[in-house]
Design an enzyme around this catalytic site. Structure first.
Site, short mmCIF file in Angstrom:
data_model
loop_
_atom_site.label_atom_id
_atom_site.label_comp_id
_atom_site.label_asym_id
_atom_site.label_seq_id
_atom_site.Cartn_x
_atom_site.Cartn_y
_atom_site.Cartn_z
N LYS A 237 -4.58 18.08 -34.00
CA LYS A 237 -4.55 19.33 -34.75
C LYS A 237 -3.44 19.29 -35.80
O LYS A 237 -3.71 19.42 -36.97
CB LYS A 237 -4.32 20.52 -33.81
CG LYS A 237 -5.59 21.04 -33.13
CD LYS A 237 -6.03 20.25 -31.94
CE LYS A 237 -7.34 20.71 -31.37
NZ LYS A 237 -7.33 20.89 -29.92
N TRP B 19 -8.78 27.75 -23.68
CA TRP B 19 -7.95 26.60 -23.26
C TRP B 19 -7.13 26.94 -22.04
O TRP B 19 -6.94 26.10 -21.16
CB TRP B 19 -7.10 26.08 -24.42
CG TRP B 19 -7.97 25.41 -25.44
CD1 TRP B 19 -8.19 25.83 -26.72
CD2 TRP B 19 -8.78 24.23 -25.26
NE1 TRP B 19 -9.09 24.98 -27.34
CE2 TRP B 19 -9.46 24.01 -26.48
CE3 TRP B 19 -9.01 23.37 -24.18
CZ2 TRP B 19 -10.36 22.93 -26.65
CZ3 TRP B 19 -9.89 22.30 -24.35
CH2 TRP B 19 -10.55 22.09 -25.57
N ASP C 29 1.03 24.52 -23.55
CA ASP C 29 0.03 23.71 -24.24
C ASP C 29 0.11 24.08 -25.71
O ASP C 29 -0.53 25.04 -26.15
CB ASP C 29 -1.36 23.99 -23.67
CG ASP C 29 -2.46 23.28 -24.47
OD1 ASP C 29 -2.13 22.54 -25.42
OD2 ASP C 29 -3.65 23.47 -24.13
#
Ligand SMILES: *Cc1c(COP(=O)(O)O)cnc(C)c1O
Length: 361
Positions: free
Chosen positions: A196, A102, A172
């Protein structure tokens, strides 16, 4: 009805009481005669839902005044662009820490918009660790420092917030937000895709320090300007109403779990058990991550022989344990054990793993 244990990385398991409440309120929200999906986002009912969700979220994370909370769309991936477009503020340079897949995506998007300094990377260690803060080569002229507190694919997590002085820190936090208390005042901006640890996909939550608003790059589309959303209470256009509502139900559920302190205790215990089972398997199961930086949320592991993977997944499914297949980029297994995964789910996985080893080991 048989609910399985869902170890998917996202969209992921939601708390059962949240789903039950959503079902209860589906056709007629609080006597309105409407589903939340059918309401005007500018009507009294939805305004109330939206305001309550924000208030609960602020309370859970103890967000200081001087920060806006935005309820946006476009996923965390859109934040990879919105962050540089809004936070560069004429500087043209930003620092990024690379700890996995990511981080790499955030970096590749930022490279289209500015000069990226990768101030530290654990690529040489195959992203199984986090580079020591002392080794970071930060650029004093950078507009911000971006990092990924929890790498959802590699299962690598920072357990402390790195210090970046006066340079705004951007996180993030998609796969770790709300898993424990967080000192929001240490950040310039935090963003997280909801699917999530917050609620359904389609919603992205952004926490942004107010002094960072309003310096957007020339030519930036209106919809990518944080200030536009902040000035309009995230209702410049139609927001993701239903996802916002379900997120609000999750925030209320979290408050009933003794808030984030309660969650942190449970999450730490769930992760510790699972890692202990992996490490105690005599090499039948392995997790490659530096124990100091193992994730509380995503636990990747491999089996002694990858030829056993298919059988493992099939037997796990038969035992009601689903979505354990690892990310295509790393293979093996991954158990995501977010807030909504009950401790009994982790216990069930551990006994299944021990039983499987007895049969195949
Ligand atoms: C899932 C995830 C993303 C991507 O989120 P989208 O909402 O699909 O754009 C980005 N960063 C992290 C850390 C993630 O876990």
């Amino acid at each position: 009805m048989a609910r399985i244990y869902n170890f998917g990385a996202g969209p992921a398991v939601l708390p059962l009481p949240v789903l039950e409440q959503a079902r209860e309120e589906m056709l007629d929200w609080h006597g309105s005669g409407m589903s939340v999906m059918e309401m005007s986002h500018r009507g009294r009912e939805f305004m109330e839902i939206a305001a309550q969700a924000e208030a609960d979220f602020r309370e859970l994370l103890q967000i200081p005044s001087g920060y806006k909370v935005l309820f946006l769309q476009g996923g965390a991936s859109q934040q990879f662009a919105m962050v540089p477009l809004n936070l560069l503020r004429g500087k043209g340079r930003a620092d990024y820490i690379n700890t996995g897949e990511w981080s790499k995506k955030a970096i590749s998007q930022a490279k289209r918009l500015c000069t990226v300094n990768v101030a530290a990377t654990s690529e040489a260690q195959k992203f199984t660790t986090v580079p020591e803060r002392a080794s970071w080569r930060l650029d004093p002229g950078a507009a911000y420092v971006h990092y990924t507190p929890n790498e959802t694919i590699g299962g690598v997590e920072f357990h402390e917030i790195p210090e970046t002085g006066d340079v705004p820190l951007v996180a993030d936090a998609s796969s770790t937000i709300l898993s424990r208390p967080l000192d929001v005042a240490r950040f310039g901006l935090i963003y997280a895709g909801a699917q999530k640890n917050i609620g359904p996909s389609g919603l992205t939550v952004v926490i942004v320090r107010e002094d960072l608003l309003g310096g957007v790059a020339n030519g930036t589309p209106v919809m990518l300007d944080y200030k536009v959303h902040a000035d309009n209470q995230s209702m410049y256009n139609t927001p993701p109403c239903y996802a916002w509502y379900v997120a609000g139900l999750t925030f209320q559920w979290l408050k009933r779990q003794d808030g984030l302190k309660g969650m942190a205790l449970r999450n730490k215990r769930k992760a510790a058990k699972l890692y202990a089972a992996i490490d105690g398997s005599g090499g039948f199961y392995r997790n490659p991550v530096d124990p100091q930086y193992r994730s509380w949320m995503n636990v990747p592991f491999t089996l002694i022989e990858s030829t056993l993977d298919e059988t493992f997944l099939k037997s796990a499914k038969a035992a009601g344990l689903l979505q354990l297949k690892g990310h295509r980029s790393v293979g093996g297994m991954r158990a995501s054990i977010y807030n909504a995964m009950p401790e009994e789910g982790v216990d069930a996985l551990i006994s299944f793993m021990q039983d499987f080893q007895k049969r195949k080991g």
